[in-house]
Write an enzyme that holds these catalytic residues in place. Structure first.
Site, PDB file in Angstrom:
ATOM      1  N   ASN A   1       0.866  -1.180   0.000  1.00  0.00           N
ATOM      2  CA  ASN A   1       0.000   0.000   0.000  1.00  0.00           C
ATOM      3  C   ASN A   1       0.905   1.233   0.000  1.00  0.00           C
ATOM      4  O   ASN A   1       1.462   1.607   1.024  1.00  0.00           O
ATOM      5  CB  ASN A   1      -0.886  -0.040   1.253  1.00  0.00           C
ATOM      6  CG  ASN A   1      -1.853   1.125   1.314  1.00  0.00           C
ATOM      7  OD1 ASN A   1      -1.819   2.016   0.461  1.00  0.00           O
ATOM      8  ND2 ASN A   1      -2.709   1.119   2.318  1.00  0.00           N
TER       9      ASN A   1
ATOM     10  N   LYS B   1       3.274   0.812   3.102  1.00  0.00           N
ATOM     11  CA  LYS B   1       2.910  -0.169   4.130  1.00  0.00           C
ATOM     12  C   LYS B   1       2.932  -1.535   3.484  1.00  0.00           C
ATOM     13  O   LYS B   1       2.557  -1.663   2.318  1.00  0.00           O
ATOM     14  CB  LYS B   1       1.486   0.092   4.640  1.00  0.00           C
ATOM     15  CG  LYS B   1       1.397   1.204   5.640  1.00  0.00           C
ATOM     16  CD  LYS B   1       0.035   1.168   6.336  1.00  0.00           C
ATOM     17  CE  LYS B   1      -0.635   2.516   6.211  1.00  0.00           C
ATOM     18  NZ  LYS B   1      -2.031   2.580   6.434  1.00  0.00           N
TER      19      LYS B   1
ATOM     20  N   ARG C   1      -2.601  -2.155  -3.458  1.00  0.00           N
ATOM     21  CA  ARG C   1      -3.791  -1.336  -3.251  1.00  0.00           C
ATOM     22  C   ARG C   1      -3.702  -0.118  -4.171  1.00  0.00           C
ATOM     23  O   ARG C   1      -2.725   0.639  -4.113  1.00  0.00           O
ATOM     24  CB  ARG C   1      -3.853  -0.878  -1.800  1.00  0.00           C
ATOM     25  CG  ARG C   1      -5.028   0.020  -1.568  1.00  0.00           C
ATOM     26  CD  ARG C   1      -4.928   0.732  -0.268  1.00  0.00           C
ATOM     27  NE  ARG C   1      -6.099   1.574  -0.107  1.00  0.00           N
ATOM     28  CZ  ARG C   1      -6.134   2.636   0.679  1.00  0.00           C
ATOM     29  NH1 ARG C   1      -5.086   2.977   1.358  1.00  0.00           N
ATOM     30  NH2 ARG C   1      -7.226   3.342   0.772  1.00  0.00           N
TER      31      ARG C   1
ATOM     32  N   HIS D   1     -12.600   3.346  -0.070  1.00  0.00           N
ATOM     33  CA  HIS D   1     -12.622   2.324   1.004  1.00  0.00           C
ATOM     34  C   HIS D   1     -13.365   1.064   0.548  1.00  0.00           C
ATOM     35  O   HIS D   1     -13.901   0.317   1.373  1.00  0.00           O
ATOM     36  CB  HIS D   1     -13.347   2.833   2.279  1.00  0.00           C
ATOM     37  CG  HIS D   1     -12.689   3.983   2.963  1.00  0.00           C
ATOM     38  ND1 HIS D   1     -13.397   5.044   3.463  1.00  0.00           N
ATOM     39  CD2 HIS D   1     -11.396   4.238   3.252  1.00  0.00           C
ATOM     40  CE1 HIS D   1     -12.579   5.905   4.033  1.00  0.00           C
ATOM     41  NE2 HIS D   1     -11.344   5.442   3.918  1.00  0.00           N
TER      42      HIS D   1
ATOM     43  N   LEU E   1     -15.539   4.194   9.812  1.00  0.00           N
ATOM     44  CA  LEU E   1     -15.235   5.461  10.481  1.00  0.00           C
ATOM     45  C   LEU E   1     -13.792   5.454  10.968  1.00  0.00           C
ATOM     46  O   LEU E   1     -13.477   4.922  12.036  1.00  0.00           O
ATOM     47  CB  LEU E   1     -16.192   5.658  11.680  1.00  0.00           C
ATOM     48  CG  LEU E   1     -17.686   5.473  11.408  1.00  0.00           C
ATOM     49  CD1 LEU E   1     -18.494   5.691  12.680  1.00  0.00           C
ATOM     50  CD2 LEU E   1     -18.170   6.408  10.302  1.00  0.00           C
TER      51      LEU E   1
ATOM     52  N   ARG F   1     -11.071  16.268   7.077  1.00  0.00           N
ATOM     53  CA  ARG F   1     -11.824  16.642   5.870  1.00  0.00           C
ATOM     54  C   ARG F   1     -13.240  17.054   6.240  1.00  0.00           C
ATOM     55  O   ARG F   1     -13.865  16.447   7.118  1.00  0.00           O
ATOM     56  CB  ARG F   1     -11.899  15.461   4.890  1.00  0.00           C
ATOM     57  CG  ARG F   1     -10.589  15.171   4.213  1.00  0.00           C
ATOM     58  CD  ARG F   1     -10.706  13.956   3.308  1.00  0.00           C
ATOM     59  NE  ARG F   1      -9.564  13.086   3.513  1.00  0.00           N
ATOM     60  CZ  ARG F   1      -9.585  11.768   3.339  1.00  0.00           C
ATOM     61  NH1 ARG F   1     -10.693  11.156   2.950  1.00  0.00           N
ATOM     62  NH2 ARG F   1      -8.508  11.067   3.542  1.00  0.00           N
TER      63      ARG F   1
ATOM     64  N   ASP G   1      -8.130  13.383  16.626  1.00  0.00           N
ATOM     65  CA  ASP G   1      -8.127  12.026  17.162  1.00  0.00           C
ATOM     66  C   ASP G   1      -9.252  11.837  18.185  1.00  0.00           C
ATOM     67  O   ASP G   1      -9.367  12.611  19.133  1.00  0.00           O
ATOM     68  CB  ASP G   1      -6.769  11.735  17.824  1.00  0.00           C
ATOM     69  CG  ASP G   1      -6.577  10.248  18.059  1.00  0.00           C
ATOM     70  OD1 ASP G   1      -7.429   9.637  18.735  1.00  0.00           O
ATOM     71  OD2 ASP G   1      -5.579   9.703  17.564  1.00  0.00           O
TER      72      ASP G   1
ATOM     73  N   ASN H   1     -13.244   1.215  17.770  1.00  0.00           N
ATOM     74  CA  ASN H   1     -12.673   1.501  19.096  1.00  0.00           C
ATOM     75  C   ASN H   1     -13.394   2.533  19.941  1.00  0.00           C
ATOM     76  O   ASN H   1     -12.977   2.804  21.061  1.00  0.00           O
ATOM     77  CB  ASN H   1     -11.226   1.988  18.938  1.00  0.00           C
ATOM     78  CG  ASN H   1     -10.340   0.917  18.365  1.00  0.00           C
ATOM     79  OD1 ASN H   1     -10.225  -0.156  18.939  1.00  0.00           O
ATOM     80  ND2 ASN H   1      -9.744   1.180  17.215  1.00  0.00           N
TER      81      ASN H   1
ATOM     82  N   GLU I   1      -8.224  -4.788   5.460  1.00  0.00           N
ATOM     83  CA  GLU I   1      -8.063  -4.520   4.031  1.00  0.00           C
ATOM     84  C   GLU I   1      -6.930  -5.347   3.431  1.00  0.00           C
ATOM     85  O   GLU I   1      -7.012  -5.804   2.298  1.00  0.00           O
ATOM     86  CB  GLU I   1      -7.839  -3.024   3.808  1.00  0.00           C
ATOM     87  CG  GLU I   1      -9.117  -2.245   4.083  1.00  0.00           C
ATOM     88  CD  GLU I   1      -8.926  -0.737   4.130  1.00  0.00           C
ATOM     89  OE1 GLU I   1      -9.142  -0.101   3.102  1.00  0.00           O
ATOM     90  OE2 GLU I   1      -8.549  -0.224   5.193  1.00  0.00           O
TER      91      GLU I   1
HETATM   92  P1  AMP Z   1      -8.008   4.683  10.882  1.00  0.00           P
HETATM   93  O1  AMP Z   1      -7.933   5.768   9.859  1.00  0.00           O
HETATM   94  O2  AMP Z   1      -9.028   3.638  10.580  1.00  0.00           O
HETATM   95  O3  AMP Z   1      -6.657   4.131  11.258  1.00  0.00           O
HETATM   96  O4  AMP Z   1      -8.559   5.400  12.223  1.00  0.00           O
HETATM   97  C1  AMP Z   1      -7.756   6.311  12.930  1.00  0.00           C
HETATM   98  C2  AMP Z   1      -8.600   7.021  13.963  1.00  0.00           C
HETATM   99  O5  AMP Z   1      -9.280   6.077  14.798  1.00  0.00           O
HETATM  100  C3  AMP Z   1      -7.770   7.840  14.939  1.00  0.00           C
HETATM  101  O6  AMP Z   1      -7.474   9.103  14.442  1.00  0.00           O
HETATM  102  C4  AMP Z   1      -8.699   7.917  16.128  1.00  0.00           C
HETATM  103  O7  AMP Z   1      -9.577   9.002  15.941  1.00  0.00           O
HETATM  104  C5  AMP Z   1      -9.491   6.640  16.088  1.00  0.00           C
HETATM  105  N1  AMP Z   1      -9.036   5.679  17.108  1.00  0.00           N
HETATM  106  C6  AMP Z   1      -8.058   4.768  17.012  1.00  0.00           C
HETATM  107  N2  AMP Z   1      -7.923   4.075  18.157  1.00  0.00           N
HETATM  108  C7  AMP Z   1      -8.847   4.562  19.012  1.00  0.00           C
HETATM  109  C8  AMP Z   1      -9.242   4.264  20.366  1.00  0.00           C
HETATM  110  N3  AMP Z   1      -8.625   3.316  21.063  1.00  0.00           N
HETATM  111  N4  AMP Z   1     -10.237   4.987  20.896  1.00  0.00           N
HETATM  112  C9  AMP Z   1     -10.863   5.947  20.182  1.00  0.00           C
HETATM  113  N5  AMP Z   1     -10.554   6.255  18.909  1.00  0.00           N
HETATM  114  C10 AMP Z   1      -9.564   5.585  18.325  1.00  0.00           C
END
Ligand code: AMP
Length: 400
Positions: free
Chosen positions: A10, A17, A94, A183, A212, A244, A287, A339, A388
């Protein structure tokens, strides 16, 4: 089932990655990440299964050099996981944008490379990097079959009424301006997994997948086919994301250009990089770990941000329930979807009309497939961790 090792690649503009996955056991044999390719301070992280994670700072002037380092790490006498490159049976790449040319994954040939290049216009940050990754692998593993797996392919089954914008039709004819969605590998993997968990036929179900993560999108999958998704020509449309904006009135762009004396490009950069939950929270964080903590502390910025995020998700679920004339199962996946129980609870609070009630004990679990709705819920709600890389490896094996 074939028993080969598949290297999943990727490539981003300055990152790569990778995962090496055995097709039979579906276990990850090694994985890692090359960062800051072509920039000072390049670093490779390499983690063989069952072994210690290694981080090496080493110059990588381009993606070819990064691929070289990855292959070297995988075959290294001490820390490698295969004896030679002959033990890598295929490479799955990817690819972000396949335009209208690719409705499924495909073996990579010269023609396929040209067709991917034709889509560069539609994903100028991603497709060129993806192509560099393919070329680098081809140079170093000329005999190994390579497969392209597209983020857009799963959504190619959308009907015209879902993918057309309300703008002069000739823009679609002349420039292919339409909604594509992204996605796709995740939406496909998670929706199929939901059918399996319910022990029902994929073709009999109406499924909504909420992916999400930092990038976020929702899809409606009816009778095994994607019928709508929230991202559009680019990944900027749809949900409020990490940085975004998602959907907005297009007139805002000119309005802000005039107010701030900025160019369209500058405002688009704001919409891509400084908006979403980061922007809404007044620059606090993109985050959800930070946002959730602040939400519980009653921080007004975090409260408005998380409410707006959840509301937009709920609104799309309503729209897709209408598009499919019902919904049997809703799935949450990716970083936030997997999460963040609070976000799921906030979204579910809008879904009483679907007979949804969450089982808060199940909703608190993490890292596994979980049914989080109570047994009597008319519509089922699942958390399904996306994978993925595994989906790409499966597609790759199916094609070679
Ligand atoms: P992704 O793009 O799927 O890797 O998602 C990344 C986002 O998931 C991060 O910026 C966080 O906002 C959220 N995230 C990841 N781990 C956690 C967690 N343990 N608790 C809450 N949000 C999380």
């Amino acid at each position: 089932m074939k028993d080969i090792n598949v290297l999943v690649i990727n490539c981003g503009s300055s990152s790569l990655k990778f995962q090496l996955i055995n097709s039979k056991s579906e276990e990850v044999i090694a994985k890692g990440l090359c960062e800051r390719i072509g920039i000072e301070g390049s670093k490779m992280t390499y983690a063989p299964a069952g072994g210690a994670k290694q981080e090496t700072e080493t110059p990588m002037k381009d993606h070819t050099q990064a691929v070289e380092l990855v292959l070297h790490a995988l075959t290294d006498a001490k820390t490698g996981v295969v004896k030679s490159l002959d033990e890598i049976g295929a490479v799955g790449h990817r690819i972000v944008h396949g335009g209208e040319d690719f409705a499924s994954s495909t073996l990579i040939t010269d023609e396929v490379m040209k067709a991917i290049e034709k889509c560069n216009d539609l994903a100028p940050l991603h497709n060129p990097a993806n192509l560099i990754g393919i070329r680098a692998c081809m140079e170093l593993m000329p005999e190994t079959p390579m497969v392209a797996v597209f983020d857009t392919a799963f959504h190619q089954t959308m009907p015209e009424e879902a993918y057309l914008y309300g703008i002069p039709y000739h823009y679609y004819e002349d420039y292919k301006v339409r909604r594509y969605g992204f996605h796709g590998t995740s939406h496909s993997y998670v929706s199929k997994r939901a059918a399996k968990l319910l022990d029902q036929k994929y073709e009999d179900l109406k499924i909504i997948v909420c992916h999400l993560g930092n990038g976020a999108s929702i899809s409606a999958v009816k009778n095994g086919k994607c019928v709508d998704t929230s991202m559009g020509l680019t990944p900027l449309e749809g949900l409020i994301m990490g940085t975004r904006s998602g959907d907005l009135d297009p007139a805002i762009i000119e309005f802000l250009c005039n107010k701030e004396g900025k160019s369209v490009n500058e405002i688009l950069s704001v919409l891509n990089k400084e908006s979403g939950v980061l922007g809404l929270s007044g620059g606090f964080s993109s985050d959800f770990r930070d946002l959730e903590k602040a939400y519980h502390a009653g921080d007004a910025a975090a409260v408005r941000t998380m409410k707006a995020f959840a509301y937009r998700v709920a609104k799309y679920i309503g729209a897709y329930t209408a598009a499919m004339n019902g919904v049997d199962v809703i799935c949450f996946t990716a970083g936030i979807g997997e999460n963040n129980p609070l976000t799921r609870t906030m979204v579910a609070s809008y879904l009483g009309y679907l007979g949804i009630e969450l089982d808060e004990e199940a909703n608190a679990k993490r890292g596994e497939d979980v049914l989080i709705s109570i047994p009597s819920s008319r519509t089922k709600v699942f958390v399904i961790p996306t994978n993925e890389e595994l989906a790409i490896a499966r597609e790759t094996v199916a094609l070679i």
